[in-house]
Design a protein around this motif. Structure first.
Motif, PDB file in Angstrom:
ATOM      1  N   VAL A  94       0.822  -1.089   0.074  1.00 57.27           N
ATOM      2  CA  VAL A  94      -0.100   0.048   0.003  1.00 57.27           C
ATOM      3  C   VAL A  94       1.030   1.289  -0.026  1.00 57.27           C
ATOM      4  CG1 VAL A  94      -1.811   1.382   1.271  1.00 57.27           C
ATOM      5  CG2 VAL A  94      -1.761  -1.174   1.079  1.00 57.27           C
ATOM      6  N   ALA A  95       1.960   1.424   0.849  1.00 54.01           N
ATOM      7  CA  ALA A  95       2.889   2.323   0.754  1.00 54.01           C
ATOM      8  C   ALA A  95       3.538   2.662  -0.743  1.00 54.01           C
ATOM      9  CB  ALA A  95       4.048   2.012   1.957  1.00 54.01           C
ATOM     10  N   THR A  96       3.895   1.660  -1.225  1.00 52.71           N
ATOM     11  CA  THR A  96       4.462   1.735  -2.475  1.00 52.71           C
ATOM     12  C   THR A  96       3.709   2.261  -3.356  1.00 52.71           C
ATOM     13  OG1 THR A  96       6.054  -0.324  -1.890  1.00 52.71           O
ATOM     14  CG2 THR A  96       5.651   0.262  -4.428  1.00 52.71           C
ATOM     15  N   ALA A  97       2.536   1.819  -3.368  1.00 50.27           N
ATOM     16  CA  ALA A  97       1.485   2.305  -4.465  1.00 50.27           C
ATOM     17  C   ALA A  97       1.140   3.943  -4.249  1.00 50.27           C
ATOM     18  CB  ALA A  97       0.184   1.328  -4.159  1.00 50.27           C
ATOM     19  N   ALA A  98       0.834   4.306  -3.214  1.00 52.05           N
ATOM     20  CA  ALA A  98       0.671   5.595  -2.769  1.00 52.05           C
ATOM     21  C   ALA A  98       1.939   6.341  -3.080  1.00 52.05           C
ATOM     22  CB  ALA A  98       0.513   5.545  -1.290  1.00 52.05           C
TER      23      ALA A  98
END
Length: 258
Positions: free
Chosen positions: A217-221
């Motif tokens: 999720v952090a990478t996608a954000a």
């Protein structure tokens, strides 16, 4: 039948409420066990009791499950169950410490106040005792969903760790918005934030520690925040394709034949 519930918190009491049998409760906090016994009927027993029971249900926090199974499985004469939220580790621990007993791992996919709902089930070594206990849960309106330890734990990376990270990140980054300027999407996220932050922070922390999913999720954000319009459009279409594939997979999965 008599059942010992190890861990007399919310989920332990949820399980006990469905059981039409003699109940005993134990907990690291004796007062919690005593309160559960008074509320639901049954007895409170010490953690180190030498009594044995037809079935033992382990309902402790995730980090404590393997130790609790090792400590209490010997108190089961016929069956051991857990409902701690992960499955690979408890199933392995029950097989190691109760190899000759019926063994089932459960994960209610809801908080007790939202019951009934879907309950994930790994019936590692089922039998008449666990069948009766599962039937009692079904009689309360719950739907039992058979799975495997690996399938369950992989799903929880998205269903729990990833989803919780996305919701909490939204909450941490959101500014105050006047009532008249809100959108339906914002209101939906705000409702989810209220639901998540209204729970027990320790439970959510245990889930994050048990399952991967937050890094994705952090990478996608980060990718979305850094994207130029063309790259954003590509990521948007990728998200749409992923969502459509997920929905189509759910529509064509075979019905549970259990």
């Amino acid at each position: 039948m008599n059942v010992l519930v190890v861990g007399a918190g919310a989920m332990g009491r949820w399980f006990a409420e469905a059981m039409n049998c003699d109940l005993a409760f134990t907990d690291a906090n004796p007062a919690v066990a005593e309160h559960a016994a008074e509320e639901l009927g049954g007895n409170a027993v010490a953690l180190d009791t030498t009594e044995t029971f037809d079935a033992v249900c382990i309902a402790v926090p995730l980090p404590a499950v393997e130790g609790a199974i090792e400590e209490h499985a010997s108190k089961a004469e016929r069956a051991v169950l857990d409902l701690t939220g992960a499955m690979a580790a408890p199933v392995s621990a029950m097989a190691a410490h109760a190899p000759d007993k019926e063994r089932v791992s459960l994960h209610p996919l809801f908080s007790p106040e939202n019951a009934p709902g879907n309950v994930a089930v790994v019936a590692d070594e089922p039998g008449t005792v666990t069948d009766d206990l599962l039937s009692a849960l079904e009689s309360r309106g719950n739907t039992l969903v058979e799975t495997t330890p690996d399938e369950h734990d992989e799903a929880m990376e998205t269903v729990q760790a990833g989803a919780h990270t996305a919701i909490l990140a939204f909450a941490l980054s959101a500014n105050s918005v006047p009532e008249g300027l809100r959108t339906p999407i914002y209101d939906g996220l705000a409702d989810l934030t209220a639901q998540v932050t209204g729970g027990d922070s320790r439970v959510y922390a245990d889930i994050q520690a048990a399952f991967d999913g937050s890094d994705g999720v952090a990478t996608a954000a980060t990718e979305l925040a850094a994207a130029d319009p063309k790259e954003f459009e590509r990521l948007y279409q990728e998200a749409r394709a992923t969502q459509n594939a997920t929905l189509n997979q759910g529509e064509h999965e075979p019905e549970d034949e259990r």
